[in-house]
Design a protein around this motif. Structure first.
Motif, PDB file in Angstrom:
ATOM      1  N   LYS A   1      -7.560  -0.034 -12.613  1.00  0.00           N
ATOM      2  CA  LYS A   1      -6.339   0.389 -12.950  1.00  0.00           C
ATOM      3  C   LYS A   1      -5.287  -0.962 -11.605  1.00  0.00           C
ATOM      4  CE  LYS A   1      -3.374   4.141 -11.550  1.00  0.00           C
ATOM      5  NZ  LYS A   1      -3.544   5.525 -11.005  1.00  0.00           N
ATOM      6  N   GLY A   2      -5.875  -1.131 -10.602  1.00  0.00           N
ATOM      7  CA  GLY A   2      -5.335  -2.135  -9.472  1.00  0.00           C
ATOM      8  C   GLY A   2      -4.693  -3.622 -10.585  1.00  0.00           C
ATOM      9  N   VAL A   3      -6.611  -4.008 -11.168  1.00  0.00           N
ATOM     10  CA  VAL A   3      -6.149  -4.982 -11.868  1.00  0.00           C
ATOM     11  C   VAL A   3      -4.940  -5.131 -12.686  1.00  0.00           C
ATOM     12  CG1 VAL A   3      -7.066  -6.513 -13.655  1.00  0.00           C
ATOM     13  CG2 VAL A   3      -8.123  -6.008 -11.392  1.00  0.00           C
ATOM     14  N   ALA A   4      -4.698  -4.358 -13.548  1.00  0.00           N
ATOM     15  CA  ALA A   4      -3.656  -4.339 -14.951  1.00  0.00           C
ATOM     16  C   ALA A   4      -2.308  -3.736 -13.761  1.00  0.00           C
ATOM     17  CB  ALA A   4      -4.426  -2.554 -15.267  1.00  0.00           C
TER      18      ALA A   4
ATOM     19  N   MET B   1     -13.204   5.906   3.119  1.00  0.00           N
ATOM     20  CA  MET B   1     -12.578   6.992   1.983  1.00  0.00           C
ATOM     21  C   MET B   1     -13.038   6.409   1.110  1.00  0.00           C
ATOM     22  SD  MET B   1     -10.607   8.004   4.139  1.00  0.00           S
ATOM     23  CE  MET B   1      -9.744   8.928   2.947  1.00  0.00           C
ATOM     24  N   PRO B   2     -13.250   8.089   0.457  1.00  0.00           N
ATOM     25  CA  PRO B   2     -14.584   7.977  -1.249  1.00  0.00           C
ATOM     26  C   PRO B   2     -12.940   6.776  -1.813  1.00  0.00           C
ATOM     27  CG  PRO B   2     -13.424   9.831  -0.603  1.00  0.00           C
ATOM     28  CD  PRO B   2     -12.751   9.163   0.363  1.00  0.00           C
ATOM     29  N   VAL B   3     -13.883   6.507  -3.128  1.00  0.00           N
ATOM     30  CA  VAL B   3     -13.131   5.916  -4.109  1.00  0.00           C
ATOM     31  C   VAL B   3     -12.212   6.857  -5.106  1.00  0.00           C
ATOM     32  CG1 VAL B   3     -13.350   4.355  -5.952  1.00  0.00           C
ATOM     33  CG2 VAL B   3     -14.774   3.954  -3.939  1.00  0.00           C
ATOM     34  N   GLN B   4     -11.556   6.352  -5.086  1.00  0.00           N
ATOM     35  CA  GLN B   4     -10.153   7.269  -5.917  1.00  0.00           C
ATOM     36  C   GLN B   4      -9.529   6.897  -7.251  1.00  0.00           C
ATOM     37  OE1 GLN B   4      -7.329   9.193  -3.503  1.00  0.00           O
ATOM     38  NE2 GLN B   4      -8.426   9.478  -1.925  1.00  0.00           N
ATOM     39  N   GLU B   5      -9.295   5.481  -7.337  1.00  0.00           N
ATOM     40  CA  GLU B   5      -8.973   5.289  -8.716  1.00  0.00           C
ATOM     41  C   GLU B   5      -9.238   3.709  -8.731  1.00  0.00           C
ATOM     42  OE1 GLU B   5      -4.582   6.461  -9.356  1.00  0.00           O
ATOM     43  OE2 GLU B   5      -4.726   5.233  -7.786  1.00  0.00           O
TER      44      GLU B   5
ATOM     45  N   SER C   1       0.937  -1.364   0.024  1.00  0.00           N
ATOM     46  CA  SER C   1       0.207   0.261   0.320  1.00  0.00           C
ATOM     47  C   SER C   1       0.882   1.084   0.148  1.00  0.00           C
ATOM     48  CB  SER C   1      -0.848  -0.530   1.422  1.00  0.00           C
ATOM     49  OG  SER C   1      -1.479   1.386   1.108  1.00  0.00           O
ATOM     50  N   VAL C   2      -0.201   2.180  -0.471  1.00  0.00           N
ATOM     51  CA  VAL C   2       1.181   3.521  -0.175  1.00  0.00           C
ATOM     52  C   VAL C   2       0.779   3.946   1.166  1.00  0.00           C
ATOM     53  CG1 VAL C   2      -1.337   5.284  -0.845  1.00  0.00           C
ATOM     54  CG2 VAL C   2       1.223   6.216  -1.648  1.00  0.00           C
ATOM     55  N   GLY C   3      -0.178   3.471   1.731  1.00  0.00           N
ATOM     56  CA  GLY C   3      -0.185   4.144   3.407  1.00  0.00           C
ATOM     57  C   GLY C   3       0.809   3.020   3.746  1.00  0.00           C
ATOM     58  N   GLN C   4       1.889   4.135   4.484  1.00  0.00           N
ATOM     59  CA  GLN C   4       3.528   3.020   5.698  1.00  0.00           C
ATOM     60  C   GLN C   4       3.231   4.305   6.090  1.00  0.00           C
ATOM     61  OE1 GLN C   4       6.303   3.486   1.744  1.00  0.00           O
ATOM     62  NE2 GLN C   4       4.645   2.491   0.764  1.00  0.00           N
ATOM     63  N   GLN C   5       3.988   2.760   7.449  1.00  0.00           N
ATOM     64  CA  GLN C   5       4.712   4.060   8.339  1.00  0.00           C
ATOM     65  C   GLN C   5       5.285   2.305   8.487  1.00  0.00           C
ATOM     66  OE1 GLN C   5       2.685   4.412  13.021  1.00  0.00           O
ATOM     67  NE2 GLN C   5       1.488   4.856  10.827  1.00  0.00           N
ATOM     68  N   LEU C   6       6.636   2.893   9.431  1.00  0.00           N
ATOM     69  CA  LEU C   6       8.057   2.488  10.629  1.00  0.00           C
ATOM     70  C   LEU C   6       7.333   1.765  11.149  1.00  0.00           C
ATOM     71  CD1 LEU C   6      10.785   4.785  10.062  1.00  0.00           C
ATOM     72  CD2 LEU C   6      10.578   2.897   8.522  1.00  0.00           C
ATOM     73  N   PHE C   7       7.894   0.208  11.502  1.00  0.00           N
ATOM     74  CA  PHE C   7       7.390  -0.688  13.006  1.00  0.00           C
ATOM     75  C   PHE C   7       8.146   0.408  13.929  1.00  0.00           C
ATOM     76  CE2 PHE C   7       6.715  -4.019  14.811  1.00  0.00           C
ATOM     77  CZ  PHE C   7       5.457  -5.040  13.955  1.00  0.00           C
TER      78      PHE C   7
ATOM     79  N   THR D   1      -5.240   3.404  -5.266  1.00  0.00           N
ATOM     80  CA  THR D   1      -5.493   4.190  -4.053  1.00  0.00           C
ATOM     81  C   THR D   1      -6.669   4.094  -3.978  1.00  0.00           C
ATOM     82  OG1 THR D   1      -3.780   5.807  -4.322  1.00  0.00           O
ATOM     83  CG2 THR D   1      -5.560   6.341  -3.053  1.00  0.00           C
ATOM     84  N   PHE D   2      -7.853   3.052  -3.085  1.00  0.00           N
ATOM     85  CA  PHE D   2      -9.066   3.097  -3.045  1.00  0.00           C
ATOM     86  C   PHE D   2      -9.481   3.066  -3.588  1.00  0.00           C
ATOM     87  CE2 PHE D   2      -7.172   6.494   1.046  1.00  0.00           C
ATOM     88  CZ  PHE D   2      -7.243   5.472   1.779  1.00  0.00           C
ATOM     89  N   MET D   3      -9.679   1.540  -4.178  1.00  0.00           N
ATOM     90  CA  MET D   3     -10.597   1.221  -4.893  1.00  0.00           C
ATOM     91  C   MET D   3     -11.509   1.327  -4.917  1.00  0.00           C
ATOM     92  SD  MET D   3      -7.464  -1.022  -6.253  1.00  0.00           S
ATOM     93  CE  MET D   3      -6.880  -1.722  -4.910  1.00  0.00           C
TER      94      MET D   3
END
Length: 266
Positions: free
Chosen positions: A209-212, A201-205, A134-140, A189-191
């Motif tokens: 696109k995610g499948v491709a 969250m609202p759908v953004q993409e 995911s583009v949502g990322q946070q250090l452990f 993002t947020f398919m």
């Protein structure tokens, strides 16, 4: 025709990817937690079903054993199954092994499943492992590995997904001479999926696109041989937290991962 295992194939990206791959005649191994929904996907794709609850590491190990018992080779493993989040939700959940749920399902389960299926991947001429991150990322936080303090579901999700990217780089290095490639991807993002709806969250993409983007890592010729990479949809990218790729961070994460797997008896 490739033999492809997709986890989380009963809904969302996993189901759409399975349907896309089935159109080209690939042999599909479909994992899901809900047997009824999984049967629907199998009926639509001709895939073979492997029900399992990845919140249990023992069940994850049994899933791998089931696949090994029925197949001698695996060309592609798509680690897609995951637990999302509800925005602002601070309700902490635990897995069957007592681990924070998103850590268990989004990170520990794919690590274990991949490890257990390496014998089948090695039997393929040029196998691929695709880790859906995911583009949502946070250090452990190694001082709070179970995320018992200041918890939010979104933070736990982001930690688990960046950990998967770090592991991707580690595993790619370990398998450098094996012919197996390992890559991670943020498909889109947020398919338009159940997970996005649950997040609030609202759908953004688009799901297409995610499948491709994911499909490209599964069988496209232009990424053959590419390994240890993180893709933001179609483009190779750097994680938002560069420290996650340093040897020091990856070594600490790998040591913690092994302790958690060993403690769970797997």
């Amino acid at each position: 025709m490739a033999t492809i295992l997709i986890t989380g194939a009963s809904d969302g990206l996993g189901r759409a990817l399975a349907e896309d791959l089935a159109a080209d005649g690939h042999r599909l191994l479909l994992h899901g937690r809900d047997p009824e929904r999984l049967a629907e996907v199998a009926a639509a794709t001709g895939g073979e079903v492997f029900p399992a609850d990845l919140s249990s590491l023992a069940a994850t190990k049994r899933l791998a054993a089931d696949v090994r018992a029925r197949h001698r080779r695996l060309d592609v493993l798509v680690n897609n199954a995951g637990v999302g989040f509800q925005g602002g939700n601070t309700s902490r959940e635990v897995s069957a092994d007592g681990y924070e749920l998103r850590l268990a399902v989004n990170y520990l389960a794919p690590v274990l499943l991949t490890r257990e299926l390496l014998p089948l991947l090695r039997e393929a001429a040029h196998a691929r492992v695709v880790n859906v991150a995911s583009v949502g990322q946070q250090l452990f936080d190694f001082d709070d590995p179970q995320h018992e303090h200041h918890f939010t579901q979104a933070d736990a999700y982001c930690r688990s997904k960046l950990a998967l990217i770090s592991h991707t780089v580690d595993l790619a290095e370990q398998l450098a001479d094996s012919g197996i490639t390992v890559n991670a991807i943020h498909p889109a993002t947020f398919m338009a999926t159940t997970m996005t709806k649950a997040s609030g969250m609202p759908v953004q993409e688009s799901l297409d696109k995610g499948v491709a983007a994911t499909r490209r890592l599964v069988d496209a010729a232009d990424v053959a041989g590419v390994t240890g990479a993180y893709f933001h949809s179609q483009e190779r990218a750097d994680p938002s937290e560069p420290d996650a790729l340093t040897p020091a961070y990856r070594n600490r994460l790998a040591a913690l991962t092994q302790r958690l797997l060993t403690a769970a008896g797997v």
